[in-house]
Design an enzyme around this catalytic site. Structure first.
Site, short mmCIF file in Angstrom:
data_model
loop_
_atom_site.label_atom_id
_atom_site.label_comp_id
_atom_site.label_asym_id
_atom_site.label_seq_id
_atom_site.Cartn_x
_atom_site.Cartn_y
_atom_site.Cartn_z
NE ARG A 84 -4.24 -1.47 0.03
CZ ARG A 84 -4.37 -2.53 -0.74
NH1 ARG A 84 -3.36 -2.89 -1.54
NH2 ARG A 84 -5.47 -3.25 -0.74
CG HIS A 86 -3.09 -0.66 -6.86
ND1 HIS A 86 -3.48 0.12 -5.80
CD2 HIS A 86 -3.14 -1.95 -6.40
CE1 HIS A 86 -3.77 -0.65 -4.76
NE2 HIS A 86 -3.57 -1.91 -5.10
#
Length: 309
Positions: free
Chosen positions: A224, A272
């Site tokens: 993250r 991502h």
């Protein structure tokens, strides 16, 4: 009959509907915001639902996350107090392990340097350190971290894993706690972050940890964006202490135009995509959780909200 509400601003609802129907043909599949009667909805399959949406479902019994990370859900103060199941599926796990291997090999085998040589028409063998002499430290020894470690080990890399609390993995050296983190960093030519994002791990990739890494080390963050202090990474790259970084996640996504990561010569950016929840590969996990909820069997991979994962 179970009624499921699908809530995601980015995922293909029809692809999920089709794959889940193969496994649960009697399931009623609704797509937010066309939820129909909220009281009829038993479970929700979600990714980044708007705050408050799930609180409007009075008979909700189960929340299924489309991602492995659930920190965004846990920041919603109105989140119903029902079981929350994170995504743990072979497809996602294999994707993540492959991404880590790809990035380690990209730097170890100097792929970018050879690409530049090809463009310039230069034939020059640069050489590389053999895998048996390359140390890879993995932060996080959950399903994803263990899979990455097991994917790298057969290639000959020296793999070390770290977790906040003690954990044993057969065939993999493991460390834990603050002292273990410092020891792992000092022995890591590559530092891979696959930790869940919690209050304890936020900002863990920072100047202090970077200073402990060997000169020329590479940082790979596929967990993250909140794990990384971006300014500290840029400073460590500019000083020459770090050799590079591969980043798949960011504090702000999409990565803003003009952000220095876009053009930094030592940074590889991916949007991502390290671990993708493919409907065809991950719907078995969803169907199993729903069947367990319907029949009163114990649920798997339930998030401990106090721990954040």
């Amino acid at each position: 009959m179970t009624t499921l509400l699908f809530v995601s601003p980015t995922d293909n609802s029809e692809a999920w509907r089709g794959e889940i129907a193969k496994r649960l043909p009697d399931l009623e599949f609704r797509v937010w915001p066309d939820a129909g009667d909220p009281a009829a909805i038993d479970c929700a399959l979600v990714w980044k639902p708007p705050p408050g949406v799930l609180a409007g479902l009075p008979n909700l019994k189960l929340i299924l996350s489309l991602g492995a990370g659930v920190e965004r859900l846990l920041t919603d103060p109105t989140l119903p107090d029902v079981p929350l199941v994170r995504m743990v599926a072979d497809g996602l796990t294999e994707d993540m392990a492959a991404y880590v291997v790809l990035q380690v090999l990209r730097w170890q085998r100097q792929v970018d340097a050879y690409t530049e040589q090809q463009r310039a028409g230069v034939w020059n063998q640069l050489g590389h350190k053999p895998a048996s002499e390359v140390r890879v430290g993995i932060l996080g020894l959950g399903v994803l971290g263990e899979a990455a470690a097991r994917a790298l080990t057969p290639l000959g890399f020296q793999v070390i894993g770290w977790s906040r609390s003690p954990k044993e993995i057969r065939g993999i050296e493991t460390l834990h706690g603050e002292d273990g983190l410092v020891a792992l960093a000092a022995r890591s030519d590559f530092l891979v972050c696959l930790l869940p994002l919690t209050d304890q791990t936020r900002g863990i990739l920072n100047a202090g940890l970077f200073a402990t890494l060997p000169k020329g080390a590479v940082v790979i963050n596929a967990a993250r964006g909140g794990h990384l202090v971006e300014a500290d990474l840029l400073a460590a790259l500019e000083s020459g202490h770090l050799g590079g970084a591969s980043l798949d996640v960011f504090a702000e996504e999409p990565l803003p135009a003009g952000h220095p990561f876009w053009t930094h010569p030592k940074v590889h950016v991916t949007p991502h995509v390290a671990g993708i929840t493919h409907p065809s590969r991950c719907s078995d996990h969803i169907a199993d959780a729903i069947r367990r909820a319907e029949t009163g069997q114990p649920l798997l991979h339930v998030v401990e909200r106090g721990r954040g994962y």
